[in-house]
Design a protein around this motif. Structure first.
Motif, mmCIF file in Angstrom:
data_model
loop_
_atom_site.group_PDB
_atom_site.id
_atom_site.type_symbol
_atom_site.label_atom_id
_atom_site.label_comp_id
_atom_site.label_asym_id
_atom_site.label_seq_id
_atom_site.Cartn_x
_atom_site.Cartn_y
_atom_site.Cartn_z
ATOM 1 N N ARG A 173 1.050 -1.249 -0.045
ATOM 2 C CA ARG A 173 -0.073 0.045 -0.090
ATOM 3 C C ARG A 173 1.206 1.446 -0.044
ATOM 4 N NH1 ARG A 173 -3.540 -2.327 4.511
ATOM 5 N NH2 ARG A 173 -4.983 -3.794 3.094
ATOM 6 N N CYS A 174 1.956 1.447 0.891
ATOM 7 C CA CYS A 174 2.670 2.393 0.854
ATOM 8 C C CYS A 174 3.549 2.567 -0.473
ATOM 9 C CB CYS A 174 3.664 2.099 2.023
ATOM 10 S SG CYS A 174 3.088 1.995 3.748
ATOM 11 N N LEU A 175 3.727 1.562 -0.856
ATOM 12 C CA LEU A 175 4.758 1.754 -2.215
ATOM 13 C C LEU A 175 3.837 2.306 -3.227
ATOM 14 C CD1 LEU A 175 7.199 1.279 -4.082
ATOM 15 C CD2 LEU A 175 6.202 -1.247 -4.426
ATOM 16 N N GLY A 176 2.745 1.711 -3.287
ATOM 17 C CA GLY A 176 1.590 2.143 -4.335
ATOM 18 C C GLY A 176 1.248 3.733 -4.222
ATOM 19 N N ALA A 177 1.286 4.120 -2.894
ATOM 20 C CA ALA A 177 0.868 5.500 -2.727
ATOM 21 C C ALA A 177 1.992 6.564 -3.118
ATOM 22 C CB ALA A 177 0.540 5.835 -1.122
ATOM 23 N N LEU A 178 3.241 5.897 -2.698
ATOM 24 C CA LEU A 178 4.482 6.665 -3.199
ATOM 25 C C LEU A 178 4.545 6.725 -4.519
ATOM 26 C CD1 LEU A 178 7.129 7.920 -2.483
ATOM 27 C CD2 LEU A 178 8.317 5.619 -2.575
ATOM 28 N N LEU A 179 4.121 5.614 -5.434
ATOM 29 C CA LEU A 179 4.324 5.682 -6.680
ATOM 30 C C LEU A 179 3.378 6.805 -7.449
ATOM 31 C CD1 LEU A 179 5.061 1.968 -7.806
ATOM 32 C CD2 LEU A 179 6.746 4.178 -7.779
ATOM 33 N N ARG A 180 1.908 6.745 -6.818
ATOM 34 C CA ARG A 180 0.967 7.580 -7.301
ATOM 35 C C ARG A 180 1.531 9.168 -7.056
ATOM 36 N NH1 ARG A 180 -2.204 4.029 -4.761
ATOM 37 N NH2 ARG A 180 -2.447 5.256 -3.070
ATOM 38 N N ARG A 181 1.992 9.533 -5.844
ATOM 39 C CA ARG A 181 2.517 10.785 -5.611
ATOM 40 C C ARG A 181 3.710 11.284 -6.801
ATOM 41 N NH1 ARG A 181 2.523 9.004 -0.469
ATOM 42 N NH2 ARG A 181 4.747 8.989 -0.549
ATOM 43 N N ALA A 182 4.597 10.422 -6.974
ATOM 44 C CA ALA A 182 5.868 10.623 -7.742
ATOM 45 C C ALA A 182 5.092 10.760 -9.173
ATOM 46 C CB ALA A 182 6.640 9.605 -7.602
ATOM 47 N N ARG A 183 4.191 10.126 -9.641
ATOM 48 C CA ARG A 183 3.724 10.144 -11.122
ATOM 49 C C ARG A 183 3.055 11.492 -11.268
ATOM 50 N NH1 ARG A 183 -1.151 8.595 -13.001
ATOM 51 N NH2 ARG A 183 -1.754 7.512 -11.365
ATOM 52 N N GLY A 184 2.508 11.854 -10.150
ATOM 53 C CA GLY A 184 1.885 13.416 -10.247
ATOM 54 C C GLY A 184 0.939 13.689 -11.280
ATOM 55 N N GLU A 185 1.239 14.317 -12.225
ATOM 56 C CA GLU A 185 0.169 14.635 -13.687
ATOM 57 C C GLU A 185 0.379 13.731 -14.452
ATOM 58 O OE1 GLU A 185 -2.678 16.928 -13.145
ATOM 59 O OE2 GLU A 185 -1.940 17.005 -11.369
ATOM 60 N N ARG A 186 1.564 13.010 -14.388
ATOM 61 C CA ARG A 186 1.542 11.919 -15.720
ATOM 62 C C ARG A 186 0.544 10.939 -15.526
ATOM 63 N NH1 ARG A 186 7.819 10.418 -15.558
ATOM 64 N NH2 ARG A 186 7.123 9.779 -17.566
ATOM 65 N N THR A 187 0.259 10.362 -16.905
ATOM 66 C CA THR A 187 -0.772 9.533 -17.253
ATOM 67 C C THR A 187 -0.046 7.984 -16.634
ATOM 68 O OG1 THR A 187 -0.244 8.806 -18.979
ATOM 69 C CG2 THR A 187 -1.983 10.468 -18.674
ATOM 70 N N ILE A 188 -0.842 6.957 -16.074
ATOM 71 C CA ILE A 188 -0.340 5.918 -15.877
ATOM 72 C C ILE A 188 0.172 5.120 -17.186
ATOM 73 C CG2 ILE A 188 -1.139 3.193 -15.627
ATOM 74 C CD1 ILE A 188 -2.936 4.219 -13.382
ATOM 75 N N LEU A 189 -0.398 5.322 -18.243
ATOM 76 C CA LEU A 189 -0.052 4.761 -19.576
ATOM 77 C C LEU A 189 1.558 5.393 -19.824
ATOM 78 C CD1 LEU A 189 -0.336 3.301 -22.264
ATOM 79 C CD2 LEU A 189 -1.568 5.086 -22.998
ATOM 80 N N ASP A 190 1.637 6.703 -19.893
ATOM 81 C CA ASP A 190 3.015 7.399 -20.178
ATOM 82 C C ASP A 190 3.936 6.656 -19.223
ATOM 83 O OD1 ASP A 190 1.898 8.843 -22.013
ATOM 84 O OD2 ASP A 190 1.700 10.388 -20.810
ATOM 85 N N VAL A 191 3.760 6.641 -17.942
ATOM 86 C CA VAL A 191 4.805 5.959 -16.866
ATOM 87 C C VAL A 191 4.939 4.657 -17.209
ATOM 88 C CG1 VAL A 191 5.385 5.844 -14.664
ATOM 89 C CG2 VAL A 191 4.416 7.862 -15.232
ATOM 90 N N ALA A 192 4.014 3.873 -17.385
ATOM 91 C CA ALA A 192 4.217 2.206 -17.549
ATOM 92 C C ALA A 192 5.133 2.026 -18.993
ATOM 93 C CB ALA A 192 2.817 1.642 -17.710
ATOM 94 N N LEU A 193 4.636 2.942 -19.908
ATOM 95 C CA LEU A 193 5.470 2.492 -21.172
ATOM 96 C C LEU A 193 6.705 3.023 -21.048
ATOM 97 C CD1 LEU A 193 2.757 3.716 -23.754
ATOM 98 C CD2 LEU A 193 3.375 1.455 -23.133
ATOM 99 N N ASP A 194 6.942 4.386 -20.388
ATOM 100 C CA ASP A 194 8.420 4.730 -20.410
ATOM 101 C C ASP A 194 9.335 3.758 -19.412
ATOM 102 O OD1 ASP A 194 7.926 6.910 -21.845
ATOM 103 O OD2 ASP A 194 7.862 8.174 -20.174
ATOM 104 N N ALA A 195 8.788 3.145 -18.475
ATOM 105 C CA ALA A 195 9.259 1.892 -17.709
ATOM 106 C C ALA A 195 9.098 0.625 -18.259
ATOM 107 C CB ALA A 195 8.673 2.015 -16.102
ATOM 108 N N GLY A 196 8.611 0.427 -19.305
ATOM 109 C CA GLY A 196 8.624 -0.897 -19.942
ATOM 110 C C GLY A 196 7.896 -1.771 -19.193
ATOM 111 N N VAL A 197 6.765 -1.459 -18.520
ATOM 112 C CA VAL A 197 5.896 -2.472 -17.848
ATOM 113 C C VAL A 197 4.364 -1.841 -18.113
ATOM 114 C CG1 VAL A 197 7.233 -2.340 -15.623
ATOM 115 C CG2 VAL A 197 5.508 -0.721 -15.828
ATOM 116 N N SER A 198 3.484 -2.908 -18.274
ATOM 117 C CA SER A 198 2.015 -2.775 -18.802
ATOM 118 C C SER A 198 1.521 -1.712 -17.651
ATOM 119 C CB SER A 198 1.451 -4.173 -18.802
ATOM 120 O OG SER A 198 0.912 -4.505 -17.322
ATOM 121 N N PRO A 199 0.496 -1.031 -18.422
ATOM 122 C CA PRO A 199 -0.143 -0.328 -17.540
ATOM 123 C C PRO A 199 -0.990 -0.742 -16.417
ATOM 124 C CG PRO A 199 -0.479 0.439 -19.793
ATOM 125 C CD PRO A 199 0.334 -0.780 -19.955
#
Length: 98
Positions: free
Chosen positions: A15-41
């Motif tokens: 839960r903590c990891l998920g919240a941290l990643l959400r905060r760090a992602r900010g306004e970026r979309t899940i799709l953009d971050v996932a594709l940049d990281a090479g993981v699925s959305p």
């Protein structure tokens, strides 16, 4: 392969990891971050929601790189939050990898 049930501490770390990643992602979309990281959305969505509480290290490392997060900072924050949420002695004994 049988997967053991997660301990309360593992669930809280997820839960903590998920919240941290959400905060760090900010306004970026899940799709953009996932594709940049090479993981699925869907994988990123599950991690952020806590449904994948123990993602693989390469996945966390790739997301950390894309989100400009230090792995040390992630570990410190996630560990600190989990320790506060799960009192000592209530967690199952540590499991060893075999």
């Amino acid at each position: 392969m049988v997967r053991l049930p997660l301990t309360p501490a593992e669930v809280e770390r997820g839960r903590c990891l998920g919240a941290l990643l959400r905060r760090a992602r900010g306004e970026r979309t899940i799709l953009d971050v996932a594709l940049d990281a090479g993981v699925s959305p869907e994988t990123l969505r599950k991690i952020e929601s806590g449904r994948v509480a123990t993602p693989a290290f390469p996945t966390i490392a790739a997301l950390a790189d894309v989100l400009d997060l230090s792995l040390d900072a992630i570990w410190a924050e996630v560990g600190r939050s989990a320790r506060r949420a799960v009192p000592r002695g209530r967690d199952a004994p540590e499991r060893s990898a075999s």
